[in-house]
Design a protein around this motif. Sequence first.
Motif, PDB file in Angstrom:
ATOM      1  N   PRO A  87       0.759  -1.111  -0.232  1.00  0.00           N
ATOM      2  CA  PRO A  87      -0.056  -0.038  -0.118  1.00  0.00           C
ATOM      3  C   PRO A  87       0.806   1.245  -0.151  1.00  0.00           C
ATOM      4  N   ALA A  88       2.289   1.215   0.092  1.00  0.00           N
ATOM      5  CA  ALA A  88       2.915   2.512  -0.005  1.00  0.00           C
ATOM      6  C   ALA A  88       2.757   3.516  -1.086  1.00  0.00           C
ATOM      7  N   THR A  89       2.199   2.902  -2.119  1.00  0.00           N
ATOM      8  CA  THR A  89       2.074   3.746  -3.289  1.00  0.00           C
ATOM      9  C   THR A  89       0.441   4.169  -3.651  1.00  0.00           C
ATOM     10  N   LYS A  90      -0.119   3.671  -2.642  1.00  0.00           N
ATOM     11  CA  LYS A  90      -1.650   4.084  -2.680  1.00  0.00           C
ATOM     12  C   LYS A  90      -1.821   5.582  -3.126  1.00  0.00           C
ATOM     13  N   ALA A  91      -1.204   6.327  -2.257  1.00  0.00           N
ATOM     14  CA  ALA A  91      -1.200   7.927  -2.624  1.00  0.00           C
ATOM     15  C   ALA A  91       0.236   8.675  -2.709  1.00  0.00           C
ATOM     16  N   GLN A  92       1.155   7.700  -2.968  1.00  0.00           N
ATOM     17  CA  GLN A  92       2.637   8.204  -3.322  1.00  0.00           C
ATOM     18  C   GLN A  92       3.102   7.552  -4.417  1.00  0.00           C
ATOM     19  N   PRO A  93       3.875   8.183  -5.386  1.00  0.00           N
ATOM     20  CA  PRO A  93       4.421   7.653  -6.625  1.00  0.00           C
ATOM     21  C   PRO A  93       5.518   6.813  -6.359  1.00  0.00           C
ATOM     22  N   LYS A  94       5.722   5.603  -6.724  1.00  0.00           N
ATOM     23  CA  LYS A  94       6.680   4.731  -6.678  1.00  0.00           C
ATOM     24  C   LYS A  94       8.063   5.151  -6.926  1.00  0.00           C
ATOM     25  N   GLU A  95       7.945   6.189  -7.876  1.00  0.00           N
ATOM     26  CA  GLU A  95       9.235   6.964  -8.080  1.00  0.00           C
ATOM     27  C   GLU A  95       9.858   7.756  -7.136  1.00  0.00           C
ATOM     28  N   MET A  96       8.960   8.116  -5.984  1.00  0.00           N
ATOM     29  CA  MET A  96       9.371   8.760  -4.867  1.00  0.00           C
ATOM     30  C   MET A  96       9.902   8.090  -3.782  1.00  0.00           C
ATOM     31  N   LEU A  97       9.539   6.901  -3.731  1.00  0.00           N
ATOM     32  CA  LEU A  97      10.226   6.120  -2.800  1.00  0.00           C
ATOM     33  C   LEU A  97      11.649   6.173  -2.582  1.00  0.00           C
ATOM     34  N   PRO A  98      11.941   6.427  -1.346  1.00  0.00           N
ATOM     35  CA  PRO A  98      13.309   6.931  -0.865  1.00  0.00           C
ATOM     36  C   PRO A  98      14.415   5.863  -0.877  1.00  0.00           C
ATOM     37  N   LEU A  99      15.626   6.075  -1.455  1.00  0.00           N
ATOM     38  CA  LEU A  99      16.645   5.111  -1.353  1.00  0.00           C
ATOM     39  C   LEU A  99      17.724   5.800  -0.437  1.00  0.00           C
TER      40      LEU A  99
ATOM     41  N   ARG B  75       1.895  14.038  -8.609  1.00  0.00           N
ATOM     42  CA  ARG B  75       2.192  15.559  -8.385  1.00  0.00           C
ATOM     43  C   ARG B  75       3.460  15.895  -7.571  1.00  0.00           C
ATOM     44  N   ALA B  76       3.632  14.625  -6.582  1.00  0.00           N
ATOM     45  CA  ALA B  76       4.869  14.695  -5.799  1.00  0.00           C
ATOM     46  C   ALA B  76       6.116  14.950  -6.432  1.00  0.00           C
ATOM     47  N   ILE B  77       6.142  14.438  -7.733  1.00  0.00           N
ATOM     48  CA  ILE B  77       7.352  14.238  -8.524  1.00  0.00           C
ATOM     49  C   ILE B  77       7.811  15.868  -8.978  1.00  0.00           C
ATOM     50  N   GLU B  78       6.487  16.510  -9.566  1.00  0.00           N
ATOM     51  CA  GLU B  78       6.919  17.998  -9.888  1.00  0.00           C
ATOM     52  C   GLU B  78       7.182  18.505  -8.699  1.00  0.00           C
ATOM     53  N   ASP B  79       6.550  18.557  -7.444  1.00  0.00           N
ATOM     54  CA  ASP B  79       7.051  19.349  -6.416  1.00  0.00           C
ATOM     55  C   ASP B  79       8.287  19.083  -5.816  1.00  0.00           C
ATOM     56  N   HIS B  80       8.792  17.940  -6.053  1.00  0.00           N
ATOM     57  CA  HIS B  80      10.233  17.547  -5.628  1.00  0.00           C
ATOM     58  C   HIS B  80      11.270  18.248  -6.405  1.00  0.00           C
ATOM     59  N   PHE B  81      11.106  18.497  -7.817  1.00  0.00           N
ATOM     60  CA  PHE B  81      12.111  18.972  -8.644  1.00  0.00           C
ATOM     61  C   PHE B  81      11.953  20.455  -8.642  1.00  0.00           C
ATOM     62  N   ASP B  82      10.873  21.153  -7.949  1.00  0.00           N
ATOM     63  CA  ASP B  82      10.429  22.322  -8.057  1.00  0.00           C
ATOM     64  C   ASP B  82      11.166  23.288  -7.110  1.00  0.00           C
ATOM     65  N   LYS B  83      11.281  24.568  -7.000  1.00  0.00           N
ATOM     66  CA  LYS B  83      11.491  25.282  -6.039  1.00  0.00           C
ATOM     67  C   LYS B  83      10.622  25.334  -4.895  1.00  0.00           C
ATOM     68  N   SER B  84      11.185  25.448  -3.444  1.00  0.00           N
ATOM     69  CA  SER B  84      10.284  25.105  -2.427  1.00  0.00           C
ATOM     70  C   SER B  84      10.676  26.335  -1.381  1.00  0.00           C
ATOM     71  N   PHE B  85       9.952  27.638  -1.849  1.00  0.00           N
ATOM     72  CA  PHE B  85      10.338  28.892  -1.184  1.00  0.00           C
ATOM     73  C   PHE B  85      10.336  28.746   0.519  1.00  0.00           C
ATOM     74  N   GLU B  86       9.003  28.165   0.729  1.00  0.00           N
ATOM     75  CA  GLU B  86       8.717  28.071   2.416  1.00  0.00           C
ATOM     76  C   GLU B  86       9.812  27.159   3.076  1.00  0.00           C
ATOM     77  N   LEU B  87      10.329  26.018   2.474  1.00  0.00           N
ATOM     78  CA  LEU B  87      11.467  25.230   2.861  1.00  0.00           C
ATOM     79  C   LEU B  87      12.762  25.809   2.890  1.00  0.00           C
ATOM     80  N   GLU B  88      13.061  26.550   1.838  1.00  0.00           N
ATOM     81  CA  GLU B  88      14.206  27.337   1.875  1.00  0.00           C
ATOM     82  C   GLU B  88      14.516  28.339   2.714  1.00  0.00           C
ATOM     83  N   ALA B  89      13.269  29.341   2.918  1.00  0.00           N
ATOM     84  CA  ALA B  89      13.188  30.300   3.875  1.00  0.00           C
ATOM     85  C   ALA B  89      13.372  29.655   5.291  1.00  0.00           C
ATOM     86  N   GLU B  90      12.766  28.664   5.795  1.00  0.00           N
ATOM     87  CA  GLU B  90      13.118  28.193   7.048  1.00  0.00           C
ATOM     88  C   GLU B  90      14.346  27.656   7.014  1.00  0.00           C
TER      89      GLU B  90
END
Length: 290
Positions: free
Chosen positions: A22-34, A64-79
């Motif tokens: 069930p790990a990929t029910k709501a998460q792309p398998k491509e985003m599973l971390p190594l 969508r998580a794939i796009e978010d991962h390679f996009d700029k993250s203003f909030e995270l970078e500011a923190e």
Amino acid sequence: MAHTRVRKAIIPAGGLGTRFLPATKAQPKEMLPLIDKPAIQYIVEEAVASGIESIMIVSGRNKRAIEDHFDKSFELEAELEASGKAEMLELVRGISHLAEIVYIRQGAPLGLGHAVLCARRFVGDEPFAVLLGDDILQSRRPCLAEMIELYEERASSVVAVMDVPWDQTHKYGIVDLAEGGGGRLKGLVEKPAPGEAPSNLAIVGRYVLEPGIFELLEHAKPGKGGEIQLTDSLQRLNLTNPMTAFRFEGQRYDVGDKLGFVQATIDLALRRGDLADDVRRYMIERLKQD
């Protein structure tokens, strides 16, 4: 056209990832971390290290998580900046600057050939690379970089291959080498029936292709599993412009398989200076207990 530089790459990522439910029910398998990096980032980094400038990721619903991962993250970078975590900030910023990455949705998982066809307008009339996200390839020099060199030398499409056990050939696209050496292909077959494989050289998820493949894919009929198989169109392309097999020498991990995913995680950890000693010590102690 054959001497046009290979600048673009396609990464198909539209599969449902059912083997990891069930790990990929709501998460792309491509985003599973190594360890601490999603699997697809290893693929993107190989493409960039091979000279690729633009990448199209062919995705699907709930990706969508794939796009978010390679996009700029203003909030995270500011923190991170406010917290003085400069090293982590640089790491996060580097992800969004890896390459020019664009996206298209496949709509339905109709096979690898269909996924490649979705990127036709992105590629245009240029040679291009295809990197499958399930295959993590580790070697001294990036596999794709060597394949691009071979393409420029031979002026014909190139597929990466490696030896697999004969009793496993039914799981792969298998190549048949022409006589005379040089790696020229006599033919390709998708997942041959047990005992019918022409060799035990399996295609391992890296291609450098001429744009003529798109015309063949557009008119391709569904093959095994009711999907548009890339291998079937490569077989037809090979009839007019014989392709070349590049024999990959390195370590391949099939991270679309549970055991392969675990193997990749362990081996990658053992290559990291911050983890290797502790992981090795734990493994020795754990195995003693068994």
